[in-house]
Design a protein around this motif. Structure first.
Motif, short mmCIF file in Angstrom:
data_model
loop_
_atom_site.label_atom_id
_atom_site.label_comp_id
_atom_site.label_asym_id
_atom_site.label_seq_id
_atom_site.Cartn_x
_atom_site.Cartn_y
_atom_site.Cartn_z
N GLY A 13 26.20 75.18 46.96
CA GLY A 13 26.63 75.48 45.60
C GLY A 13 25.68 76.33 44.79
N VAL A 14 24.75 77.01 45.45
CA VAL A 14 23.78 77.82 44.70
C VAL A 14 24.23 79.28 44.54
CG1 VAL A 14 21.78 76.39 45.28
CG2 VAL A 14 22.39 78.30 46.76
N THR A 18 29.13 83.67 47.13
CA THR A 18 29.31 84.65 46.05
C THR A 18 28.41 85.86 46.28
OG1 THR A 18 29.67 82.80 44.52
CG2 THR A 18 29.07 84.92 43.55
N ARG A 180 22.38 82.29 39.13
CA ARG A 180 22.77 81.36 38.07
C ARG A 180 21.63 81.16 37.09
NH1 ARG A 180 27.24 77.23 39.87
NH2 ARG A 180 27.73 77.87 37.75
N VAL A 209 20.13 87.09 39.25
CA VAL A 209 21.54 87.20 38.84
C VAL A 209 21.80 86.17 37.75
CG1 VAL A 209 23.93 87.11 39.61
CG2 VAL A 209 22.14 87.86 41.20
N VAL A 215 31.39 86.05 37.12
CA VAL A 215 31.36 85.63 38.52
C VAL A 215 32.54 84.70 38.81
CG1 VAL A 215 30.04 84.37 40.26
CG2 VAL A 215 28.86 85.91 38.69
N SER A 219 35.69 85.46 41.31
CA SER A 219 35.98 84.52 42.38
C SER A 219 37.44 84.06 42.33
CB SER A 219 35.00 83.36 42.26
OG SER A 219 35.33 82.35 43.14
N1 LIG Z 1 25.92 83.90 38.71
C1 LIG Z 1 26.85 82.93 38.64
N2 LIG Z 1 27.36 82.58 37.44
C2 LIG Z 1 28.29 81.60 37.36
N3 LIG Z 1 28.79 80.92 38.39
C3 LIG Z 1 28.31 81.23 39.62
C4 LIG Z 1 27.32 82.23 39.82
N4 LIG Z 1 27.05 82.30 41.14
C5 LIG Z 1 27.84 81.39 41.75
N5 LIG Z 1 28.60 80.75 40.84
C6 LIG Z 1 29.59 79.69 41.10
O1 LIG Z 1 28.93 78.61 41.72
C7 LIG Z 1 29.79 77.96 42.67
C8 LIG Z 1 29.12 77.90 44.02
O2 LIG Z 1 28.95 79.23 44.51
P1 LIG Z 1 29.03 79.57 46.06
O3 LIG Z 1 28.78 81.03 46.19
O4 LIG Z 1 30.27 79.03 46.67
O5 LIG Z 1 27.76 78.75 46.57
P2 LIG Z 1 27.32 78.37 48.07
O6 LIG Z 1 27.96 79.35 48.99
O7 LIG Z 1 25.83 78.48 48.03
O8 LIG Z 1 27.76 76.96 48.30
C9 LIG Z 1 31.08 78.76 42.68
O9 LIG Z 1 32.00 78.12 41.85
C10 LIG Z 1 30.67 80.10 42.09
O10 LIG Z 1 31.74 80.76 41.45
#
Ligand SMILES: Nc1ncnc2c1ncn2[C@@H]1O[C@H](COP(=O)(O)OP(=O)(O)O)[C@@H](O)[C@H]1O
Ligand SMILES: [Mg+2]
Length: 271
Positions: A13-14, A18, A180, A209, A215, A219
């Motif tokens: 979730g980091v 994305t 984030r 970022v 974002v 998504s």
């Molecule tokens: N810069 C950002 N701003 C806001 N939300 C973000 C950002 N980057 C990622 N997210 C959100 O965080 C959540 C987890 O992102 P994800 O890319 O699926 O993480 P991972 O692949 O590391 O598990 C998703 O809901 C995504 O939309």
């Protein structure tokens, strides 16, 4: 020479998925031939973020097991003709992915693409090890919080010991991508600062970022943020990161808190 890049973190979730989509699209926009691979067997997220979920027929495991040929499994992006996706399987059998199989698929992809981006699953187990196994470079995705930085530290240790390069006595070049990032919370001391993170992880910074609604919106419509909102702050951060990956010297800007007009007016009135 094709470059294999793993996007990894330890913690879930980091922003790995994305970031894989955003960086892949930004590289493709710069004319590079790019494939993004989803190693998150069972979860299958990258196809959603890329807006290709209805077009998945065959996947990485099918190719590894010889059920499908690579060209049958590769999905071309609808917006960028030099951006491709190799999706993950929804099977529960995570052992279906073998080291030999992954090696073969990556060697094959190397003859066709400039960049191979591997989206790693969370954790430090088999899936994450396989995703990083044949990487030349790594992007370590970290959020400005203690648990995320600690997991990244463990991943850095794995990159230095469990990769094919490490076993040959070579380095996997590492880049840190802080995602984030909330400037307001950092200013109030509610999050780690960039300096804190760099001190702990001692890894060169590829980009910062910001936390952004752009974002989430991207998504939700299945489009990498670098394509969906190319002028937005997160898209710019990802594009700058890609330029750095390609060897350009781009100034690093730490996002600062931009107070809204109402906020400033209210504050003035209160003073
Ligand atoms: N810069 C950002 N701003 C806001 N939300 C973000 C950002 N980057 C990622 N997210 C959100 O965080 C959540 C987890 O992102 P994800 O890319 O699926 O993480 P991972 O692949 O590391 O598990 C998703 O809901 C995504 O939309
Ligand atoms: Mg993911």
């Amino acid at each position: 020479m094709a470059k294999v890049l793993v996007v990894t973190s330890g913690k879930g979730g980091v922003g790995k998925t994305t970031s894989t989509a955003a960086l892949g699209a930004a590289l493709a926009q710069m004319g590079q031939n790019v494939v993004v691979i989803d190693f998150d067997v069972g979860l299958r997220n990258l196809d959603l973020v890329m807006g290709a979920e209805r077009r998945v027929v065959f996947d990485l495991i099918n190719v590894v097991q010889g059920v499908a040929k690579l060209p049958q499994a590769l999905i071309r992006d609808k917006r960028l003709e030099n951006l491709w996706l190799l999706p993950a399987s929804q099977t529960r059998d995570k052992d279906a992915l073998t080291e030999e199989g992954v090696k073969r698929v990556i060697a094959d992809l190397k003859t066709k693409f400039d960049w191979i981006l591997c989206d790693s699953p969370a954790g430090i187990e088999r899936g994450a090890t396989l995703a990083m196994r044949y990487a030349d470079e790594a992007i370590i995705v970290t959020n400005p919080e203690v648990s995320s930085v600690r997991d990244s530290d463990r991943i850095i240790g794995m990159l230095d010991s469990k990769t094919a390069r490490a076993e040959r006595g070579e380095r996997v070049e590492k880049h840190l991508l802080v995602t984030r990032y909330d400037a307001g919370r950092a200013a109030r001391g509610e999050m780690l600062s960039i300096d804190d993170i760099l001190e702990i992880l001692a890894t060169p910074l590829l980009g910062i970022v910001p936390e952004s609604q752009d974002v989430l919106r991207a998504s939700n419509v299945g489009c990498p943020v670098t394509l969906n909102a190319s002028g937005s702050a997160p898209a710019k951060a990802y594009t700058d990161a890609v330029r750095r990956l390609m060897g350009e010297a781009v100034d690093m800007v730490v996002p600062v808190e931009r107070k809204g007009l109402m906020d400033r007016l209210l504050r003035r009135r209160a003073a």
